[in-house]
Design a protein around this motif. Structure first.
Motif, PDB file in Angstrom:
ATOM      1  N   ALA A  86       0.826  -1.206   0.000  1.00 52.91           N
ATOM      2  CA  ALA A  86       0.000   0.000   0.000  1.00 52.91           C
ATOM      3  C   ALA A  86       0.860   1.255   0.000  1.00 52.91           C
ATOM      4  N   ILE A  87       1.914   1.260   0.803  1.00 54.99           N
ATOM      5  CA  ILE A  87       2.795   2.441   0.860  1.00 54.99           C
ATOM      6  C   ILE A  87       3.506   2.648  -0.475  1.00 54.99           C
ATOM      7  N   VAL A  88       4.029   1.564  -1.052  1.00 58.97           N
ATOM      8  CA  VAL A  88       4.726   1.677  -2.340  1.00 58.97           C
ATOM      9  C   VAL A  88       3.771   2.150  -3.431  1.00 58.97           C
ATOM     10  N   ALA A  89       2.557   1.595  -3.452  1.00 57.20           N
ATOM     11  CA  ALA A  89       1.583   2.005  -4.479  1.00 57.20           C
ATOM     12  C   ALA A  89       1.187   3.463  -4.316  1.00 57.20           C
ATOM     13  N   LEU A  90       1.042   3.921  -3.059  1.00 57.59           N
ATOM     14  CA  LEU A  90       0.652   5.315  -2.841  1.00 57.59           C
ATOM     15  C   LEU A  90       1.762   6.264  -3.274  1.00 57.59           C
ATOM     16  N   VAL A  91       2.991   5.967  -2.898  1.00 58.14           N
ATOM     17  CA  VAL A  91       4.106   6.839  -3.281  1.00 58.14           C
ATOM     18  C   VAL A  91       4.291   6.854  -4.805  1.00 58.14           C
ATOM     19  N   ALA A  92       4.233   5.656  -5.408  1.00 59.05           N
ATOM     20  CA  ALA A  92       4.401   5.596  -6.858  1.00 59.05           C
ATOM     21  C   ALA A  92       3.263   6.310  -7.580  1.00 59.05           C
ATOM     22  N   GLY A  93       2.048   6.161  -7.067  1.00 59.58           N
ATOM     23  CA  GLY A  93       0.920   6.831  -7.719  1.00 59.58           C
ATOM     24  C   GLY A  93       1.016   8.333  -7.637  1.00 59.58           C
ATOM     25  N   LEU A  94       1.475   8.866  -6.490  1.00 56.28           N
ATOM     26  CA  LEU A  94       1.590  10.325  -6.363  1.00 56.28           C
ATOM     27  C   LEU A  94       2.741  10.867  -7.194  1.00 56.28           C
ATOM     28  N   ILE A  95       3.842  10.136  -7.236  1.00 64.86           N
ATOM     29  CA  ILE A  95       5.000  10.621  -7.991  1.00 64.86           C
ATOM     30  C   ILE A  95       4.758  10.521  -9.492  1.00 64.86           C
ATOM     31  N   LEU A  96       4.256   9.376  -9.942  1.00 64.01           N
ATOM     32  CA  LEU A  96       4.067   9.157 -11.375  1.00 64.01           C
ATOM     33  C   LEU A  96       2.747   9.707 -11.884  1.00 64.01           C
ATOM     34  N   GLY A  97       1.872  10.055 -10.947  1.00 62.55           N
ATOM     35  CA  GLY A  97       0.577  10.585 -11.373  1.00 62.55           C
ATOM     36  C   GLY A  97      -0.370   9.529 -11.895  1.00 62.55           C
ATOM     37  N   TRP A  98      -0.196   8.301 -11.460  1.00 62.04           N
ATOM     38  CA  TRP A  98      -1.078   7.226 -11.911  1.00 62.04           C
ATOM     39  C   TRP A  98      -2.215   7.080 -10.925  1.00 62.04           C
ATOM     40  N   ALA A  99      -3.394   7.375 -11.368  1.00 65.01           N
ATOM     41  CA  ALA A  99      -4.562   7.290 -10.493  1.00 65.01           C
ATOM     42  C   ALA A  99      -4.865   5.845 -10.103  1.00 65.01           C
ATOM     43  N   GLU A 100      -4.527   4.913 -10.991  1.00 72.03           N
ATOM     44  CA  GLU A 100      -4.813   3.512 -10.695  1.00 72.03           C
ATOM     45  C   GLU A 100      -4.034   3.027  -9.468  1.00 72.03           C
ATOM     46  N   LEU A 101      -2.741   3.398  -9.391  1.00 72.03           N
ATOM     47  CA  LEU A 101      -1.945   2.996  -8.228  1.00 72.03           C
ATOM     48  C   LEU A 101      -2.468   3.632  -6.957  1.00 72.03           C
ATOM     49  N   THR A 102      -2.923   4.860  -7.058  1.00 81.11           N
ATOM     50  CA  THR A 102      -3.482   5.529  -5.880  1.00 81.11           C
ATOM     51  C   THR A 102      -4.742   4.827  -5.405  1.00 81.11           C
ATOM     52  N   VAL A 103      -5.579   4.405  -6.325  1.00 85.73           N
ATOM     53  CA  VAL A 103      -6.804   3.675  -5.944  1.00 85.73           C
ATOM     54  C   VAL A 103      -6.453   2.353  -5.287  1.00 85.73           C
TER      55      VAL A 103
END
Length: 452
Positions: A86-103
């Motif tokens: 969850a932490i890796v997906a949240l950081v990657a989603g915010l940095i890369l701008g991928w909404a899917e990872l944030t979800v």
């Protein structure tokens, strides 16, 4: 007339490596203790902020770890994996701008939050574990009981109770209990082999269905179940010992005992209490009594647990049963006994204690000691025996038995028991040593009667 000092003679030891003055006091060398101490002082002064900062970080880090460790202990391996993902997906989603990872990160955090709700609540139980009976023989039935009582003032929630039994684990689903209510659960204990089986501790487990969190509370200590080896009854005289009040008579001659041997002429220093006056008057010289030394009967069983001397596990278990059978009979007869094996002297103050300790006898793996070395080291602090019984497997040769026999005097009766599973019973005499082959426990009473 005075002149100004020559500037070439003014030397700075910190900057000039080749001073003009030859004096070693004025210019310490690069490898001297004085220079090393000065360099350490300079290093400590220059690194002081970093040391101070590291002290603060380590102090706060230790406090945070001590504070958080009780909470982190409830996170299972799967829960730690989900939290990390969850932490890796949240950081990657915010940095890369991928909404899917944030979800995905939000969904994982939500699952962790819902799972954490299952940890809420405190259990107030009184748990008791009992085994009936506490001592059984191999193959007999043993039943365990777990009694759970709600000692709180509020109804308890459902939980899972885990009880380790030997190498297995018994799990019980404990439903909701009203205040003062109790529930009883039964479980069977496997007794197919000789062992000391540990039951417990009882642990209540609260957690979610996904297994992300797990909070365990220990309620009891461990209790022991002794699975005794199978034994057989022997004839009371099978140990070959003298059972009279005087003890065992030996061939050693002494001047003070109760078993009369002969008369001899008086010599200076003899006790006048043992002068035979009637014979002295008839022969015209003082005659004193001589006696045969008597001592209390003492049996020593030397049981080898070295795996090198056993063909398989069945042969080893038969050897343990033979040792326990002989020892139990000798204890019942009231004769002093010592039972030794590699690294252990078995308790022999009662039959039960001997059988309990025999449950702990295991094969010794990787031993390099000879049978003679083992016998010498294990018996050197024991009382002198009148009878020695050697128990070993089929792989021990006659020279090994003879080497053990030579450790004891000629007045000690030594019997060697060679355990060979499935073979026919027989008694073999090797240079005055009786080697008894036993293939089944039922053969023991008959061959022991023949051997002694």
């Amino acid at each position: 007339m005075t002149s100004e000092p020559d500037e070439a003679l003014v030397v700075d030891p910190e900057t000039d490596a080749t001073p003009a003055s030859p004096s070693p006091v004025a210019t310490p060398s690069a490898g001297s203790p004085a220079r090393a101490a000065r360099l350490r002082q300079v290093g400590q002064k220059s690194g002081a902020p970093f040391v101070w900062l590291w002290g603060i970080v380590s102090s706060w880090g230790g406090w945070l770890w001590r504070t958080a460790s009780p909470y982190l202990a409830v996170v299972s391996g799967l829960g730690a994996l989900v939290l990390t993902s969850a932490i890796v997906a949240l950081v990657a989603g915010l940095i890369l701008g991928w909404a899917e990872l944030t979800v995905v990160a939000i969904a994982l955090f939500a699952a962790l939050g819902v799972a954490a709700l299952f940890l809420i609540g405190r259990a107030t139980y009184a748990v008791d574990i009992a085994l009936n009976p506490r001592r059984v023989t191999v193959g007999e039935r043993a039943i365990g009981r777990v009694l759970v009582t709600n000692t709180g003032k509020k109804p308890s929630t459902a939980t899972t109770l885990e009880v380790p039994v030997g190498e297995g684990l018994a799990e019980f689903a404990i439903g909701a209990l009203s205040p003062g209510a109790e529930t009883e659960e039964l479980f069977a204990v496997p007794t197919n082999r000789r062992a000391v089986i540990l039951a417990g501790p009882a642990v209540s487990v609260r957690g979610d269905q996904l297994g992300l969190f797990r909070r365990a509370v220990r309620w009891t200590d461990q209790i022991e179940l002794f699975v005794h080896p199978v034994t057989t009854r022997l004839h009371p005289t099978a140990a070959g010992l003298v059972r009279d009040l005087e003890g065992q008579v030996t061939k050693k001659i002494t001047n003070n005992d109760i078993s009369f041997h002969a008369l001899r002429a008086y010599v200076t220093g003899d006790d006048v209490r043992y002068v035979h006056w009637r014979t002295s008057a008839r022969t015209g010289q003082l005659m004193v009594r001589q006696f045969e030394e008597s001592r209390r009967s003492q049996l020593t069983i030397i049981h080898s647990s070295d795996e090198r001397y056993y063909a398989d596990d069945a042969e080893f278990e038969l050897a343990v049963s033979v040792t326990a059978s002989i020892g139990a009979q000798v204890i019942r007869d009231g004769t002093q006994i010592s039972v030794v094996t590699e690294g252990r002297i078995l308790k022999t103050h009662s039959v039960t204690s001997l059988l309990d300790d025999s449950c702990r006898v295991e094969k010794i793996v990787g031993s390099t000691a000879t049978p003679r070395e083992f016998a010498r080291e294990s018996t050197k602090r024991l009382p002198p025996p009148s009878v020695v019984v050697i128990v070993a497997g089929s792989a021990m040769d006659a020279p090994d038995y003879r080497a053990i026999q030579r450790l004891f005097g000629g007045e000690t009766n030594v019997i060697a028991l060679k355990i060979e599973h499935g073979s026919r019973p027989r008694v073999q005499d090797v240079a005055g040593l009786s080697i008894v082959t036993i293939g089944a426990l039922g053969d023991l009473p008959r061959v022991m009667a023949r051997a002694v």
